[in-house]
Design a protein around this motif. Structure first.
Motif, short mmCIF file in Angstrom:
data_model
loop_
_atom_site.label_atom_id
_atom_site.label_comp_id
_atom_site.label_asym_id
_atom_site.label_seq_id
_atom_site.Cartn_x
_atom_site.Cartn_y
_atom_site.Cartn_z
N GLU A 140 0.81 -1.21 0.00
CA GLU A 140 0.00 0.00 0.00
C GLU A 140 0.84 1.26 0.00
OE1 GLU A 140 -2.58 -0.27 3.30
OE2 GLU A 140 -3.80 -1.87 2.47
N GLU A 141 2.02 1.22 0.62
CA GLU A 141 2.85 2.39 0.70
C GLU A 141 4.10 2.25 -0.16
OE1 GLU A 141 3.64 3.01 4.78
OE2 GLU A 141 1.55 3.44 5.30
N GLY A 142 4.02 1.45 -1.19
CA GLY A 142 5.13 1.30 -2.09
C GLY A 142 6.12 0.24 -1.66
N GLY A 143 5.95 -0.36 -0.49
CA GLY A 143 6.87 -1.38 -0.04
C GLY A 143 6.46 -2.75 -0.55
N LEU A 144 7.28 -3.73 -0.28
CA LEU A 144 6.99 -5.08 -0.74
C LEU A 144 5.81 -5.66 0.02
CD1 LEU A 144 10.50 -6.69 -1.12
CD2 LEU A 144 8.84 -6.34 -2.92
N ARG A 145 5.05 -6.48 -0.65
CA ARG A 145 3.97 -7.18 0.01
C ARG A 145 4.55 -8.22 0.95
NH1 ARG A 145 1.21 -7.46 -5.33
NH2 ARG A 145 -0.44 -5.93 -5.34
N ARG A 146 3.82 -8.53 2.02
CA ARG A 146 4.25 -9.56 2.97
C ARG A 146 4.04 -10.93 2.37
NH1 ARG A 146 -0.18 -11.47 5.97
NH2 ARG A 146 1.02 -11.70 7.86
N GLY A 147 4.63 -11.93 3.02
CA GLY A 147 4.51 -13.30 2.55
C GLY A 147 3.08 -13.83 2.68
N ARG A 148 2.85 -14.94 2.03
CA ARG A 148 1.52 -15.54 2.01
C ARG A 148 1.22 -16.22 3.34
NH1 ARG A 148 -0.32 -20.61 0.62
NH2 ARG A 148 1.80 -21.25 0.10
N ASP A 149 -0.02 -16.06 3.82
CA ASP A 149 -0.46 -16.76 5.02
C ASP A 149 -0.65 -18.25 4.72
OD1 ASP A 149 -0.50 -14.39 6.43
OD2 ASP A 149 -2.64 -14.04 6.14
N MET A 150 -0.49 -19.06 5.74
CA MET A 150 -0.68 -20.50 5.59
C MET A 150 -1.66 -20.99 6.66
SD MET A 150 3.26 -21.79 5.05
CE MET A 150 2.71 -23.49 4.79
N SER A 151 -2.28 -22.11 6.41
CA SER A 151 -3.19 -22.70 7.40
C SER A 151 -2.99 -24.21 7.43
CB SER A 151 -4.65 -22.37 7.07
OG SER A 151 -5.01 -22.90 5.82
N ILE A 152 -3.01 -24.77 8.62
CA ILE A 152 -2.89 -26.21 8.80
C ILE A 152 -3.90 -26.64 9.87
CG2 ILE A 152 -0.45 -26.32 8.17
CD1 ILE A 152 0.21 -26.45 11.16
N GLU A 153 -4.12 -27.93 10.00
CA GLU A 153 -4.99 -28.47 11.03
C GLU A 153 -4.17 -29.34 11.97
OE1 GLU A 153 -8.35 -30.44 9.38
OE2 GLU A 153 -9.18 -28.62 8.46
N LEU A 154 -4.48 -29.28 13.26
CA LEU A 154 -3.76 -30.05 14.27
C LEU A 154 -4.76 -30.75 15.17
CD1 LEU A 154 -1.10 -30.80 15.72
CD2 LEU A 154 -1.36 -28.71 17.07
N ALA A 155 -4.66 -32.08 15.23
CA ALA A 155 -5.56 -32.87 16.08
C ALA A 155 -4.90 -33.09 17.44
CB ALA A 155 -5.88 -34.20 15.42
N ILE A 156 -5.66 -32.84 18.50
CA ILE A 156 -5.17 -33.06 19.86
C ILE A 156 -6.21 -33.85 20.64
CG2 ILE A 156 -3.77 -30.95 19.87
CD1 ILE A 156 -5.95 -29.62 21.54
N SER A 157 -5.77 -34.47 21.73
CA SER A 157 -6.69 -35.25 22.56
C SER A 157 -7.58 -34.32 23.38
CB SER A 157 -5.90 -36.17 23.49
OG SER A 157 -5.21 -35.41 24.47
N PHE A 158 -8.64 -34.88 23.91
CA PHE A 158 -9.55 -34.10 24.75
C PHE A 158 -8.82 -33.56 25.97
CE2 PHE A 158 -12.79 -33.59 28.04
CZ PHE A 158 -13.77 -32.89 27.35
#
Length: 348
Positions: free
Chosen positions: A104-122
């Motif tokens: 937006e201000e002429g600087g480089l765009r930030r890196g791409r966001d990522m998403s993952i799933e993590l299974a944990i016990s109750f």
């Protein structure tokens, strides 16, 4: 037959100037010839309609006569005003066609966001846990800390952009000549490059590979909640990395269920213990505890054990709620049947 400019833009005849402009922006974005799937003929038609309907004098002529006259009295579309065309805020449209890589201000765009799933016990969802996971992503080069140079190597001015970090490009389009700005591909917008490139990343400052990420799951997290790890997503040269979003999946427990900050469980109690009372050993998430069944407990009655539920902070916890289920015998011996008959005679 004269064109219906209102139909071209998909608006009503009484549309306001703002509605006309919004309709034009939407259609121009869709049919721009420099965009994949664009349509130059349709694009010209859209612009012709906008030129007429956005000009009060031309719109009045069109509404009255179904056509527009130029200044010399000739009928037709007047392209002379096209160079002074009011594009409004079309940066979002043209940024797709004439460049990219700048923020937006002429600087480089930030890196791409990522998403993952993590299974944990109750149990892990109740008390919290820490997991180490391996993910494939582009990360900052650890050898050069992202600057692209060998350790101890000085930086020098980028000759491709003359140290500005930006490249100005001029392109011709249907609208005329446009100048766009993009990040320099040589220095990635930094304006400098290392005198000697890093051996690991070859001067890029980032590397693709596996990275171990530590995910700290706080106590009391619910199924489907998301943890955000700032700047742990995809890395790009000389710009902040994207974020990593971890969606938590809680594996159901066969004994416990959660109700807010309380834990629910069922406990099967013999008929005789329901009538006379008794002591039972109950499994909790903290280990086994002794629970006293009161005399004359009713089926589905709930017993409360304080402080054995979900942690709520500052050493406080919810409760464990035990629902009593009375187990009735399915087969009765003659002795038992006789005893029950006596109970019935007593009105029990």
């Amino acid at each position: 037959m004269a064109k219906d400019y209102y139909k071209v833009l998909g608006i009503e005849r009484g549309a306001s100037k703002e509605e006309i402009k919004k309709a034009f922006h939407k259609l121009a974005h869709k049919y721009h010839p420099d965009k994949k799937g664009g349509d130059e003929a349709r694009f010209k038609e859209i612009n012709e309609a906008y030129q007429v309907l956005s000009d009060d004098r031309k719109r009045a002529e069109y509404d009255s006569y179904g056509r527009v006259f130029t200044g010399n009295g000739q009928e037709g579309f007047d392209p002379s005003g096209f160079q002074n065309f009011d594009f409004g805020n079309l940066n979002d449209i043209f940024s797709e066609f004439f460049g990219g890589g700048m923020g937006e201000e002429g600087g480089l765009r930030r890196g791409r966001d990522m998403s993952i799933e993590l299974a944990i016990s109750f149990k892990e969802s109740i008390f919290g846990t820490e997991r180490k996971i391996l993910i494939n992503k582009t990360s900052v080069c650890k050898a050069c800390n992202g600057n692209g140079g060998k350790p101890g190597t000085a930086q020098k001015k980028c000759t491709a952009c003359n140290g500005n970090g930006k490249i100005h490009e001029t392109r011709r389009s249907f609208f005329g000549t446009f100048t766009s700005v993009r990040a320099c591909g040589t220095c990635h917008g930094g304006g400098t490059i290392p005198a000697e490139a890093c051996d690991s990343c070859r001067g890029k400052g980032v590397l693709r590979g596996q990275e171990e990420v530590i995910v700290k799951v706080p106590a009391g997290l619910k199924n489907g909640e998301i943890i955000r790890l700032a700047e742990m997503g995809e890395a790009v040269p000389r710009a902040p990395s994207g974020d990593l979003y971890v969606k938590i999946g809680v594996i159901p427990d066969p004994l416990f269920k959660r109700d807010g900050n309380n834990l629910l469980m069922n406990l099967n109690v013999k008929l005789s213990d329901a009538i006379l009372g008794g002591d039972y050993t109950v499994r909790t998430l903290d280990g086994d505890i002794a629970v006293k069944i009161p005399e004359g407990v009713s089926p589905n009655e709930v017993l409360r054990v304080k402080g054995k539920g979900v942690p709520t902070g500052k050493g406080m916890r919810g409760d464990l709620l035990i629902k009593v289920e009375v187990t009735l015998p399915t087969r009765l011996s003659k002795k038992v049947r006789d005893l029950i008959e006596k109970l019935r005679e007593e009105g029990i």
